[in-house]
Write a protein that holds these residues in place. Structure first.
Motif, PDB file in Angstrom:
ATOM      1  N   GLU A 158      13.508 -30.668 -11.226  1.00 49.30           N
ATOM      2  CA  GLU A 158      14.935 -30.941 -11.418  1.00 49.30           C
ATOM      3  C   GLU A 158      15.808 -29.846 -10.832  1.00 49.30           C
ATOM      4  O   GLU A 158      16.950 -30.093 -10.438  1.00 49.30           O
ATOM      5  N   ASP A 159      15.285 -28.603 -10.757  1.00 49.26           N
ATOM      6  CA  ASP A 159      16.096 -27.503 -10.239  1.00 49.26           C
ATOM      7  C   ASP A 159      15.823 -27.219  -8.766  1.00 49.26           C
ATOM      8  O   ASP A 159      16.251 -26.192  -8.228  1.00 49.26           O
ATOM      9  N   ALA A 160      15.135 -28.132  -8.076  1.00 51.60           N
ATOM     10  CA  ALA A 160      14.840 -27.932  -6.653  1.00 51.60           C
ATOM     11  C   ALA A 160      16.117 -28.015  -5.823  1.00 51.60           C
ATOM     12  O   ALA A 160      17.100 -28.649  -6.214  1.00 51.60           O
ATOM     13  N   ASN A 161      16.097 -27.356  -4.686  1.00 46.46           N
ATOM     14  CA  ASN A 161      17.182 -27.460  -3.707  1.00 46.46           C
ATOM     15  C   ASN A 161      16.729 -28.439  -2.626  1.00 46.46           C
ATOM     16  O   ASN A 161      15.847 -28.111  -1.825  1.00 46.46           O
ATOM     17  N   VAL A 162      17.318 -29.640  -2.637  1.00 47.13           N
ATOM     18  CA  VAL A 162      16.791 -30.748  -1.844  1.00 47.13           C
ATOM     19  C   VAL A 162      17.783 -31.175  -0.763  1.00 47.13           C
ATOM     20  O   VAL A 162      18.962 -31.423  -1.047  1.00 47.13           O
ATOM     21  N   VAL A 163      17.273 -31.284   0.458  1.00 44.41           N
ATOM     22  CA  VAL A 163      18.039 -31.840   1.574  1.00 44.41           C
ATOM     23  C   VAL A 163      17.334 -33.116   2.026  1.00 44.41           C
ATOM     24  O   VAL A 163      16.124 -33.099   2.284  1.00 44.41           O
ATOM     25  N   THR A 164      18.077 -34.205   2.091  1.00 46.99           N
ATOM     26  CA  THR A 164      17.523 -35.472   2.571  1.00 46.99           C
ATOM     27  C   THR A 164      17.959 -35.701   4.014  1.00 46.99           C
ATOM     28  O   THR A 164      19.136 -35.548   4.350  1.00 46.99           O
ATOM     29  N   LEU A 168      14.485 -24.312  -0.097  1.00 48.76           N
ATOM     30  CA  LEU A 168      14.902 -25.666   0.274  1.00 48.76           C
ATOM     31  C   LEU A 168      13.703 -26.588   0.470  1.00 48.76           C
ATOM     32  O   LEU A 168      12.682 -26.185   1.049  1.00 48.76           O
ATOM     33  N   ARG A 169      13.854 -27.809  -0.008  1.00 43.74           N
ATOM     34  CA  ARG A 169      12.845 -28.851   0.218  1.00 43.74           C
ATOM     35  C   ARG A 169      13.494 -29.973   1.013  1.00 43.74           C
ATOM     36  O   ARG A 169      14.643 -30.341   0.751  1.00 43.74           O
ATOM     37  N   PHE A 170      12.746 -30.547   1.947  1.00 46.65           N
ATOM     38  CA  PHE A 170      13.267 -31.590   2.823  1.00 46.65           C
ATOM     39  C   PHE A 170      12.485 -32.878   2.612  1.00 46.65           C
ATOM     40  O   PHE A 170      11.247 -32.869   2.584  1.00 46.65           O
ATOM     41  N   GLU A 184       8.098 -28.310   7.056  1.00 48.87           N
ATOM     42  CA  GLU A 184       7.545 -29.157   5.998  1.00 48.87           C
ATOM     43  C   GLU A 184       8.592 -30.179   5.554  1.00 48.87           C
ATOM     44  O   GLU A 184       9.616 -29.823   4.975  1.00 48.87           O
ATOM     45  N   ILE A 185       8.313 -31.457   5.841  1.00 51.52           N
ATOM     46  CA  ILE A 185       9.201 -32.551   5.446  1.00 51.52           C
ATOM     47  C   ILE A 185       8.352 -33.611   4.763  1.00 51.52           C
ATOM     48  O   ILE A 185       7.347 -34.067   5.327  1.00 51.52           O
TER      49      ILE A 185
END
Length: 385
Positions: free
Chosen positions: A189-195, A226-228, A254-255
């Protein structure tokens, strides 16, 4: 009106956004025409409504002036064959779901033969190619529009028109559940997510992928947390995306690729890098910060960049009548520029709050029962015949 068992309704959608629009309209029509035959060309959403598609919808999916040229003979052949079938069958109504380059030509021939035609949604003549209104007058018996300001344009031209609201405003909740979307995708829930949403068409992937993924690499250098994620429209798109990433030498980025789930991917995001089109409106309805980008074949760009009537191309900016979110097009859409613009969207908290309120207001303005109102308009067309 004859029994619905004696009726057929012909529909053509040429890409995923039209498939979604048409499927909801068919859902509104089916209770009123329970035994009618619904057929033509459509995608998975329409098939789920009992629709019969004579060709796979992806046969029609192509974008760009010069990209169409090598496919022209095939597309024209499909159009002619379908037209001959419909002229012989004489459906109660023909519905063109967006895809105006194909559908308006088909509608003109059917209308001339006395078959009523409905076009859903109105071509963006307010944005470019306003001269199309002449063709619309000849082709369309009734226009269904999804933006409030469009009604007056068609009324002025003498084209019967109904504003039905935008179906996406009904599909997307007014208060999206970001935490639930992250749980569904297995993200903290606290991830930093870019779509990433570089497009569903192969041509969009071709021109957008390298810059989009290159921007991710640069963003990761600024924030290692950041997570993609990137929703893919199908297996063909997934494999092509991976091929393009490899060709650009970006395999180390990593995507997480998702099978569909585009709405979940948007809902889970802190910000979205999105290709211009309907997807940018989806992002706005999810109240997310975004950067809109678009690249295409150079020759197509040189022609199309002179055809616009207003300074915006992204639907959220067009509806707001201002640059609420950045737009980076063609040469301006470099990996470096996209990364910088995305960083601003991720890091400016007051801006995010202002955007959420503007997008909420936009959502309310587009909210109607589009299936019911669209079906009512189509039934009037059928009954008037």
């Amino acid at each position: 009106m004859a029994s619905s068992a004696d009726l057929s309704v012909a529909v053509v959608a040429g890409e995923p956004s039209g498939d979604l629009l048409a499927s909801r309209l068919l859902g509104g029509l089916r209770p009123q025409l329970p035994e009618a035959r619904f057929h033509g060309i459509g995608g998975a959403n329409m098939l789920a409504q009992g629709f019969e598609s004579h060709w796979p919808m992806d046969k029609l999916t192509v974008r760009g002036l010069f990209e169409i040229i090598p496919r022209y003979r095939e597309l024209k052949g499909i159009q002619n064959t379908l037209c001959e079938q419909l002229l012989a069958e004489r459906p109660a109504v023909f519905i063109g779901a967006d895809y105006p380059g194909f559908n308006l030509g088909l509608e003109a021939r059917l209308k001339e033969a006395g078959i009523p035609t409905v076009h859903y949604i109105g071509p963006q003549i307010w944005a470019w190619r306003g001269g199309r209104i002449k063709k619309i007058i000849k082709s369309v018996s009734h226009m269904l529009v999804v933006f409030p300001f469009e009604e007056a344009i068609y009324q002025k031209a003498g084209v019967p028109v109904t504003y039905v609201g935008h179906p996406l405003a009904e599909v997307i909740p007014l208060n999206p559940d970001e935490a639930g979307a992250r749980r569904q995708l297995g993200l903290p829930e606290d991830a930093n997510v870019v779509t990433l949403m570089p497009g569903s068409r192969m041509s969009e992937l071709k021109y957008n992928t390298a810059a989009f993924v290159g921007a991710c690499k640069l963003l990761k250098q600024r924030d290692r947390s950041l997570r993609f994620i990137a929703p893919m429209a199908g297996e063909k798109q997934r494999q092509y995306f991976l091929q393009l990433v490899a060709e650009a030498g970006l395999q180390d980025v990593e995507i997480t690729l998702l099978d569909g789930q585009s709405h979940t991917a948007i809902c889970a995001a802190d910000a979205v890098l999105v290709a211009s089109g309907t997807a940018s409106l989806e992002v706005a309805l999810f109240k997310k910060p975004m950067v809109i980008a678009y690249k295409m074949m150079r020759a197509s760009w040189e022609i199309m960049r002179h055809m616009g009537y207003q300074p915006w191309i992204g639907l959220p900016n067009i509806l707001a009548r201002e640059f609420l979110v950045p737009e980076l097009l063609q040469n301006a859409a470099s990996a470096e520029a996209l990364a910088e613009a995305m960083w601003q969207q991720l890091s400016d908290a007051p801006h995010r709050l202002r955007l959420a309120q503007r997008f909420s207001d936009m959502h309310h303005s587009l909210l109607r029962n589009s299936a019911a109102e669209g079906a009512a308009a189509v039934m009037k067309v059928i009954n008037s015949k």
